[in-house]
Motif scaffolding. Structure first.
Motif, PDB file in Angstrom:
ATOM      1  N   ASP A  43       2.497  -4.686   2.545  1.00 16.09           N
ATOM      2  CA  ASP A  43       1.780  -3.653   3.284  1.00 16.09           C
ATOM      3  C   ASP A  43       2.023  -2.287   2.633  1.00 16.09           C
ATOM      4  O   ASP A  43       3.159  -1.839   2.519  1.00 16.09           O
ATOM      5  CB  ASP A  43       2.252  -3.661   4.741  1.00 16.09           C
ATOM      6  N   GLN A  45      -0.292   1.584   1.072  1.00 11.69           N
ATOM      7  CA  GLN A  45      -1.522   2.366   0.982  1.00 11.69           C
ATOM      8  C   GLN A  45      -1.452   3.214  -0.276  1.00 11.69           C
ATOM      9  O   GLN A  45      -0.373   3.479  -0.794  1.00 11.69           O
ATOM     10  CB  GLN A  45      -1.715   3.243   2.214  1.00 11.69           C
ATOM     11  N   GLU A  62      -5.420  -8.394   3.715  1.00  5.55           N
ATOM     12  CA  GLU A  62      -5.425  -7.969   5.107  1.00  5.55           C
ATOM     13  C   GLU A  62      -5.464  -6.453   5.171  1.00  5.55           C
ATOM     14  O   GLU A  62      -4.751  -5.776   4.437  1.00  5.55           O
ATOM     15  CB  GLU A  62      -4.184  -8.510   5.824  1.00  5.55           C
ATOM     16  N   ALA A  63      -6.322  -5.940   6.055  1.00  5.70           N
ATOM     17  CA  ALA A  63      -6.449  -4.500   6.265  1.00  5.70           C
ATOM     18  C   ALA A  63      -7.111  -4.259   7.609  1.00  5.70           C
ATOM     19  O   ALA A  63      -8.081  -4.953   7.961  1.00  5.70           O
ATOM     20  CB  ALA A  63      -7.280  -3.854   5.155  1.00  5.70           C
ATOM     21  N   PHE A  78     -10.698  -0.960  -0.793  1.00  3.18           N
ATOM     22  CA  PHE A  78      -9.895  -0.338   0.248  1.00  3.18           C
ATOM     23  C   PHE A  78     -10.096   1.164   0.151  1.00  3.18           C
ATOM     24  O   PHE A  78     -10.092   1.729  -0.945  1.00  3.18           O
ATOM     25  CB  PHE A  78      -8.413  -0.679   0.073  1.00  3.18           C
ATOM     26  N   GLU A  82      -5.926   3.622   3.442  1.00  2.00           N
ATOM     27  CA  GLU A  82      -6.073   2.423   4.264  1.00  2.00           C
ATOM     28  C   GLU A  82      -4.908   1.473   3.968  1.00  2.00           C
ATOM     29  O   GLU A  82      -4.705   1.059   2.831  1.00  2.00           O
ATOM     30  CB  GLU A  82      -7.399   1.711   3.958  1.00  2.00           C
ATOM     31  N   ARG A  83      -4.125   1.145   4.986  1.00  2.00           N
ATOM     32  CA  ARG A  83      -2.995   0.222   4.814  1.00  2.00           C
ATOM     33  C   ARG A  83      -3.553  -1.181   4.588  1.00  2.00           C
ATOM     34  O   ARG A  83      -4.480  -1.608   5.272  1.00  2.00           O
ATOM     35  CB  ARG A  83      -2.077   0.261   6.032  1.00  2.00           C
ATOM     36  N   HIS A  84      -2.984  -1.869   3.603  1.00  2.00           N
ATOM     37  CA  HIS A  84      -3.454  -3.205   3.277  1.00  2.00           C
ATOM     38  C   HIS A  84      -2.351  -4.002   2.590  1.00  2.00           C
ATOM     39  O   HIS A  84      -1.359  -3.444   2.135  1.00  2.00           O
ATOM     40  CB  HIS A  84      -4.705  -3.144   2.389  1.00  2.00           C
TER      41      HIS A  84
END
Length: 111
Positions: A43, A45, A62-63, A78, A82-84
């Motif tokens: 996780d 960004q 995943e985001a 992304f 944006e956290r991913h």
């Protein structure tokens, strides 16, 4: 013109040793990433738009509460900040493009 054969470049250690192919100020950065089986980009960004091309294998991205299983030939994007996360059970080879480089607020190692 510059040219890279992304199938032949080595990424020993998988996600621990991404290979920066090019990083031109105010344009973009290109990074080749190898994920060994079970490895992930946890996780996180970035300050830039991040485009991720799956060259080989399959990943789970995943985001924002959404998950996508992406196979070779897939393109993911992304947004800045944006956290991913991206993981691969079987291993994968990825090309990541960050633009613009560096993004507003990106830490460059100098104060």
């Amino acid at each position: 013109m510059q040219h890279w054969n992304l199938q032949q470049l080595e990424t020993p250690g998988g996600s621990r040793s991404p290979l920066v192919l090019d990083a031109a100020d105010e344009t973009a950065r290109a990074v080749l990433i190898g994920l060994e089986p079970g490895q992930s980009l946890g996780d996180h960004q970035v300050k830039e738009h991040a485009f991720l091309v799956v060259l080989e294998g399959q990943v789970r991205a995943e985001a924002g509460g959404e998950a996508v299983d992406a196979e070779a030939g897939s393109l993911l994007r992304f947004s800045p900040d944006e956290r991913h996360s991206v993981s691969s059970a079987e291993g994968a080879r990825l090309l990541m493009l960050l633009a613009p480089w560096p993004g507003a607020g990106h830490y460059r190692g100098s104060l």
